[in-house]
Design a protein around this motif. Sequence first.
Motif, PDB file in Angstrom:
ATOM      1  N   GLY A 134       0.833  -1.185   0.000  1.00  0.00           N
ATOM      2  CA  GLY A 134       0.000   0.000   0.000  1.00  0.00           C
ATOM      3  C   GLY A 134       0.878   1.250   0.000  1.00  0.00           C
ATOM      4  O   GLY A 134       2.091   1.189   0.218  1.00  0.00           O
ATOM      5  N   VAL A 135       0.256   2.379  -0.201  1.00  0.00           N
ATOM      6  CA  VAL A 135       0.986   3.642  -0.314  1.00  0.00           C
ATOM      7  C   VAL A 135       1.655   4.028   1.004  1.00  0.00           C
ATOM      8  O   VAL A 135       2.756   4.570   1.032  1.00  0.00           O
ATOM      9  CB  VAL A 135       0.027   4.765  -0.761  1.00  0.00           C
ATOM     10  CG1 VAL A 135       0.740   6.112  -0.766  1.00  0.00           C
ATOM     11  CG2 VAL A 135      -0.539   4.459  -2.138  1.00  0.00           C
ATOM     12  N   HIS A 136       1.009   3.715   2.115  1.00  0.00           N
ATOM     13  CA  HIS A 136       1.451   4.233   3.410  1.00  0.00           C
ATOM     14  C   HIS A 136       2.281   3.246   4.238  1.00  0.00           C
ATOM     15  O   HIS A 136       2.936   3.653   5.197  1.00  0.00           O
ATOM     16  CB  HIS A 136       0.242   4.699   4.227  1.00  0.00           C
ATOM     17  CG  HIS A 136      -0.622   5.670   3.486  1.00  0.00           C
ATOM     18  ND1 HIS A 136      -0.222   6.964   3.209  1.00  0.00           N
ATOM     19  CD2 HIS A 136      -1.853   5.532   2.925  1.00  0.00           C
ATOM     20  CE1 HIS A 136      -1.172   7.585   2.538  1.00  0.00           C
ATOM     21  NE2 HIS A 136      -2.171   6.738   2.346  1.00  0.00           N
ATOM     22  N   ASP A 137       2.241   1.939   3.910  1.00  0.00           N
ATOM     23  CA  ASP A 137       3.013   0.918   4.635  1.00  0.00           C
ATOM     24  C   ASP A 137       2.832   1.009   6.157  1.00  0.00           C
ATOM     25  O   ASP A 137       3.784   1.171   6.910  1.00  0.00           O
ATOM     26  CB  ASP A 137       4.510   1.033   4.295  1.00  0.00           C
ATOM     27  CG  ASP A 137       5.306  -0.176   4.810  1.00  0.00           C
ATOM     28  OD1 ASP A 137       4.696  -1.226   5.048  1.00  0.00           O
ATOM     29  OD2 ASP A 137       6.520  -0.055   4.987  1.00  0.00           O
ATOM     30  N   PRO A 138       1.587   0.897   6.655  1.00  0.00           N
ATOM     31  CA  PRO A 138       1.354   1.012   8.094  1.00  0.00           C
ATOM     32  C   PRO A 138       1.873  -0.179   8.894  1.00  0.00           C
ATOM     33  O   PRO A 138       1.932  -0.114  10.123  1.00  0.00           O
ATOM     34  CB  PRO A 138      -0.181   1.105   8.195  1.00  0.00           C
ATOM     35  CG  PRO A 138      -0.669   0.350   6.991  1.00  0.00           C
ATOM     36  CD  PRO A 138       0.334   0.644   5.919  1.00  0.00           C
ATOM     37  N   SER A 140       4.883  -1.328   8.880  1.00  0.00           N
ATOM     38  CA  SER A 140       6.309  -1.151   9.192  1.00  0.00           C
ATOM     39  C   SER A 140       7.185  -2.295   8.671  1.00  0.00           C
ATOM     40  O   SER A 140       7.976  -2.870   9.407  1.00  0.00           O
ATOM     41  CB  SER A 140       6.503  -1.002  10.696  1.00  0.00           C
ATOM     42  OG  SER A 140       5.747   0.081  11.193  1.00  0.00           O
ATOM     43  N   ASP A 160     -10.355   4.268   6.209  1.00  0.00           N
ATOM     44  CA  ASP A 160      -9.150   5.091   6.138  1.00  0.00           C
ATOM     45  C   ASP A 160      -8.089   4.391   5.294  1.00  0.00           C
ATOM     46  O   ASP A 160      -7.591   3.320   5.669  1.00  0.00           O
ATOM     47  CB  ASP A 160      -8.623   5.340   7.552  1.00  0.00           C
ATOM     48  CG  ASP A 160      -7.398   6.246   7.583  1.00  0.00           C
ATOM     49  OD1 ASP A 160      -6.911   6.643   6.501  1.00  0.00           O
ATOM     50  OD2 ASP A 160      -6.908   6.546   8.693  1.00  0.00           O
ATOM     51  N   GLY A 161      -7.735   4.996   4.161  1.00  0.00           N
ATOM     52  CA  GLY A 161      -6.737   4.396   3.285  1.00  0.00           C
ATOM     53  C   GLY A 161      -5.377   4.237   3.937  1.00  0.00           C
ATOM     54  O   GLY A 161      -4.562   3.431   3.477  1.00  0.00           O
ATOM     55  N   HIS A 162      -5.132   4.983   4.999  1.00  0.00           N
ATOM     56  CA  HIS A 162      -3.848   4.873   5.697  1.00  0.00           C
ATOM     57  C   HIS A 162      -3.689   3.529   6.411  1.00  0.00           C
ATOM     58  O   HIS A 162      -2.596   3.190   6.859  1.00  0.00           O
ATOM     59  CB  HIS A 162      -3.690   6.008   6.713  1.00  0.00           C
ATOM     60  CG  HIS A 162      -3.465   7.350   6.082  1.00  0.00           C
ATOM     61  ND1 HIS A 162      -4.509   8.104   5.585  1.00  0.00           N
ATOM     62  CD2 HIS A 162      -2.330   8.056   5.844  1.00  0.00           C
ATOM     63  CE1 HIS A 162      -4.014   9.233   5.079  1.00  0.00           C
ATOM     64  NE2 HIS A 162      -2.704   9.225   5.220  1.00  0.00           N
ATOM     65  N   THR A 163      -4.779   2.770   6.557  1.00  0.00           N
ATOM     66  CA  THR A 163      -4.696   1.460   7.203  1.00  0.00           C
ATOM     67  C   THR A 163      -4.434   0.334   6.214  1.00  0.00           C
ATOM     68  O   THR A 163      -4.288  -0.818   6.613  1.00  0.00           O
ATOM     69  CB  THR A 163      -5.984   1.141   7.993  1.00  0.00           C
ATOM     70  OG1 THR A 163      -7.094   1.080   7.085  1.00  0.00           O
ATOM     71  CG2 THR A 163      -6.242   2.195   9.060  1.00  0.00           C
ATOM     72  N   LYS A 180      -2.818  -1.369  11.733  1.00  0.00           N
ATOM     73  CA  LYS A 180      -2.979  -0.176  12.566  1.00  0.00           C
ATOM     74  C   LYS A 180      -2.295  -0.458  13.892  1.00  0.00           C
ATOM     75  O   LYS A 180      -2.676  -1.387  14.609  1.00  0.00           O
ATOM     76  CB  LYS A 180      -4.458   0.152  12.777  1.00  0.00           C
ATOM     77  CG  LYS A 180      -4.697   1.431  13.568  1.00  0.00           C
ATOM     78  CD  LYS A 180      -6.188   1.692  13.707  1.00  0.00           C
ATOM     79  CE  LYS A 180      -6.449   2.967  14.504  1.00  0.00           C
ATOM     80  NZ  LYS A 180      -7.908   3.218  14.665  1.00  0.00           N
TER      81      LYS A 180
END
Length: 209
Positions: A134-138, A140, A160-163, A180
């Motif tokens: 994904g774009v954000h790599d939550p 790690s 939330d796309g950040h997840t 998350k």
Amino acid sequence: MGEVLALIDYGAGNLHSVANALKAAGASKVAVTADPDVVRAADRIVLPGVGSFRSCAQGLWGIAGMVDAMTERVHVGGAPFLGICVGMQLLATRGLEHGVTKGLDWIAGEVQLIERTDRAIKIPHMGWNDVALGVHDPASGLVEPGEAYFLHSYHFAPDDGHTVAAMTDHGGGLVAAVAKDNVVGVQFHPEKSQVYGLSLLSRFLEWKP
């Protein structure tokens, strides 16, 4: 003694294969358990899941104290958590399979039927497919690009796309992994994904979110 990993037995998981894969990935002690006290004391937790969202949710909530134990250990105690297939979908707010069923609501969103945008697209989504970050790599670095084995007719649509930790493509983009904080879920089956899956499980065993 090493860490104790709780593999939750709620009548809805491919427990034998997942336990064997975790051991092959380096887990020193896998406790297959339906005991909330074992979960409450575990160093890491894995929630598998095979079947419908509704049946899996009913099985999980049907064990007195289990959801409370999971929530306490993960959200208060900080234990790393991995959900697999429907175990990942249960992280959502709700599932829409066979009506509306509440999920854990650990990662906001809902589980929806995969839309058939092309007659050539088969549902369920079954077999090997690419996993793209994904774009954000939550997560790690926990989830890496590669190829994994999928088997599902419903997909997790997070609010939330950040997840979104990873995506796959089956007639359009589908979420392959969510994350998350100390919680991660994968739609694919690492226990069926050979070297790729064992590598992910090995990273999870070392993960310090």
